[in-house]
Each structure stands twice: as C-alpha cells, then as structure tokens.
Enzyme design. Structure first.
Site, mmCIF file in Angstrom:
data_model
loop_
_atom_site.group_PDB
_atom_site.id
_atom_site.type_symbol
_atom_site.label_atom_id
_atom_site.label_comp_id
_atom_site.label_asym_id
_atom_site.label_seq_id
_atom_site.Cartn_x
_atom_site.Cartn_y
_atom_site.Cartn_z
ATOM 1 N N CYS A 109 0.813 -1.223 0.000
ATOM 2 C CA CYS A 109 0.000 0.000 0.000
ATOM 3 C C CYS A 109 0.844 1.269 0.000
ATOM 4 C CB CYS A 109 -0.954 -0.004 1.186
ATOM 5 S SG CYS A 109 -2.120 -1.362 1.087
ATOM 6 N N HIS A 129 -3.741 7.103 2.427
ATOM 7 C CA HIS A 129 -4.076 5.790 1.869
ATOM 8 C C HIS A 129 -5.472 5.409 2.349
ATOM 9 C CE1 HIS A 129 -3.983 1.678 0.717
ATOM 10 N NE2 HIS A 129 -3.834 1.210 1.943
ATOM 11 N N ASN A 157 -10.191 -0.332 -0.804
ATOM 12 C CA ASN A 157 -8.725 -0.230 -0.757
ATOM 13 C C ASN A 157 -8.156 -0.819 -2.052
ATOM 14 O OD1 ASN A 157 -6.004 -0.477 -0.255
ATOM 15 N ND2 ASN A 157 -6.249 -1.376 1.790
#
Ligand code: UT7
Length: 330
Positions: A117, A257, A287
């Site tokens: 990520c 994020h 996500n």
C-alpha cells in the site's frame, strides 16, 4: 530564483473498472452485512475488473493515455515508467514493461516496484529522484492493483476491503520549487507475519497443496495491522511536518491511503487537519492498494490550486509506510 530541480506533477490520469461490488452483493457471498462494513471501514462499494484476458496492465493503460492526452505529449516522449503494484500481470516480466509495449512507449525504460500500500509513495520518491538528478525529463509513476485477482471471496476478513483501480502521474523538472519536496519512508519486514500472500514466491512455490490450502490469496490479521497502521501513518505525517516546519494550517490537503475510514480519521485528527481538507473516496473504491493515492489526486485535481501543500501518507504490507510533501505546481 531557485535553480534546484524539483519533480513537479504536471498531469494526472486514473482508471477504475465499471463493475461495482456493493456491500449488498457481499452479503450474498459471505457472512457479513452492509452496516458492519460501513461502520467498521467506511466502504460502500468497490470496482472489480471483470472479463477474460484482462490484467493490471489493462487498468494502467487508460490512466497513462489520459495523462499523456491532458499534457499533450506522445507516449514516445516518456523517459521512464514505474509501476507500483503487488498484482503484476506475470511474476516476470514487469507489468511496467507490458504497459510500455501496449501504449507504444518505445523510448522508456520501465520497472515495477513492490511496497504494497506504500508502493505509490515509494515510487513517487524514486521517480522524483530520477528527475532531480537532471538525467530524465518525463517520468510516469503509476500505482495500480487488481486486488480481485488475489482476494479470497470466501474470507470475510479481506474480501470486504479491497478493490481494483489505477492512477498515474507525470513528473517533470521544475525550477520554481514546485513538486515533490520531501519524503519520510520506512519499512519493517517483521510485519510480514500480519499481512502477506503466503505462496507463489520462492519460499513456497506454487504446488497443488498451496492452491488447495488457499495460500495464494491475501492473508491479513486485520486488528494487528490496524493498530500499526494508525500509529505508522500518524507518526510519518508528524515526522514530515516537523522536518518541513509545516503546521496543520499550512497543509491544504491531506491525502491518506484509503484502507479504513477510521484510520483516515485518526491520521487527520493527529495531524490537526479537518476532514473537509482530507481526500476521501474509500466509500466508492475500497482499498485499491497501490492505487489509492493517485486515484485521490485524479479525482481532486480540478480543486487543487498552484502552491497548495499536499501531504500524502500511506501504510501497508511489509510493513512499509511513509509520508510525502508535494507543492502542487499547475
Ligand atoms: O491497506 C493495507 C493495510 N491494511 C489496513 O490498514 C487494514 C487494517 N485493518 C482494518 O481495517 C480492520 O482491522 C478490519 C476492517 C480488517 C476489521 O475491522 P476490526 O474492527 O478490526 O474487526 P475485527 O477483525 O477485530 O473483528 C471484530 C468482530 C469479530 O467478531 P467477534 O470476534 O467480536 O465476535 C469478527 O469476527 O467483527 C467480526 N467480523 C465481521 N463481521 C461482519 C470480521 N469481519 C467481519 C465482516 N462482517 N466482514
């Protein structure tokens, strides 16, 4: 006059597939419900790439073509293209190589970068360094993942979170102090026990047993990762603010994020940035791993003003985490 070269973002592109996987769809697949998912994560739906013969590179191609079109450049003008991803088309060659072939970027060298990520942040700093060196004039940095290709849709701990998407930015030299100005980046491989894909690498090559044991899917101990993510992202933003002498008032946009709405809220609160100055699209896309940060820039670009300070922050598998300051330049 500041003659130091900085790497300015001069164009942004993005792409999400059309198909939506809603919380109500997931209710039919695993033991979960819309209310739990919304309150625990903030996610309402995600985009899923469907169709035979499609891969992460097919998410990236439209994003990079959009970026080139907006900037009015040919793909042959790209010097280097970096793809942050954990879902490459093949174990090798790199997805970046495939993308360059598909878009005709014949003059670019290209490679993938895996930092889960945090991949886009790592790649942005890497790309910026190439520009700052003076050797390259047009570097494309991509964050993209087809998470649906590594998600176990019988595992309610992970299948509710992830989606597919891609975003890309063009970096070019700037002599007036705009662009990527500072980064703090960290990694700690001991975190691999909480978040990983167990098999398919050199430690556990693919066998019938690894497939039957579902070891090619994402494994996550959510609560443990949550704890580290809240601390890691907040600490990184605080470290960056201290290093650059920025206060919350100096930050026009926090770009976190998109892993969990609660992680976003606590990062914003610790930084002192109100939620109306935080880019949030987790409700629509979930996500997308490497894709979250550039997809935010893509969606918000029309609201950004020259000179705005953007603080990007991420935390993910590895563990990897960090924060980057960008002074918006166009
Ligand atoms: O992007 C890379 C980094 N990743 C992250 O930052 C993700 C970090 N982690 C998270 O976002 C959260 O930990 C999750 C969203 C993954 C899970 O939320 P949580 O609040 O940490 O839930 P939990 O795993 O502690 O589970 C709480 C309860 C459990 O039930 P009991 O044991 O309390 O009865 C779970 O079994 O919720 C249950 N549960 C669910 N219930 C309905 C877990 N998943 C689900 C589900 N639907 N999908």
């Amino acid at each position: 006059m500041n003659h130091k070269i900085t790497a300015a973002i001069t164009s942004v592109g993005g792409f999400v597939p059309e198909d939506r996987l809603t919380n109500f769809d997931l209710e039919k697949i695993v033991d979960t419900n819309d209310e739990w998912i919304r309150t625990r994560t903030g996610i309402h739906e995600r985009r899923i790439q469907k169709g035979e013969g499609l891969a992460t590179s097919d998410l990236i191609v439209p994003a990079v073509l959009e970026l080139c079109k907006k900037r009015g450049i040919e793909t042959t003008e790209i010097d280097c293209l970096i793809v942050a991803t954990v879902t490459s088309d093949y174990p090798f060659p790199a997805t970046a190589n495939v993308v360059c072939d598909k878009i005709g970027a014949k003059n670019a060298w290209s490679f993938d970068l895996a930092a889960a990520c945090s991949g886009f942040l790592y790649s942005l700093t890497t790309g910026a360094t190439l520009i700052e060196s003076g050797r390259y004039k047009k570097v494309v940095v991509v964050g993209a993942d087809k998470m649906s290709s590594i998600i176990d849709y019988t595992d309610r701990n992970t299948c509710i979170i992830f989606g597919d998407g891609a975003g890309a930015v063009l970096l070019e030299p700037n002599y007036e102090g705009y662009g990527v100005l500072e980064s703090v980046l960290h990694s700690d491989g001991s975190g691999r026990k909480y978040l990983r894909t167990e098999a398919g690498g050199s430690l556990h090559p693919t066998t019938l047993e690894t497939v039957q044991a579902r070891q090619h899917f994402v494994y996550q101990e959510g609560a443990a990762v949550y704890k580290y993510a809240v601390k890691g992202m907040s600490d990184a933003v605080a470290e960056l603010m201290e290093k650059t002498n920025l206060t919350a008032d100096d930050i026009q946009w926090l770009v976190p994020h998109q892993a969990n709405m609660r992680i976003i809220e606590s990062t914003a609160s610790r930084a002192g940035v109100p939620l109306e100055r935080v880019m949030i699209n987790i409700q629509k896309y979930g996500n997308t791993t490497s894709g979250t940060l550039p997809l935010c820039l893509w969606e918000w670009q029309s609201k950004l003003k020259k000179g705005d300070n953007l603080v990007l922050a991420a935390f993910g598998g590895g563990f990897t985490w960090g924060a980057t300051l960008i002074k918006w330049g166009f």
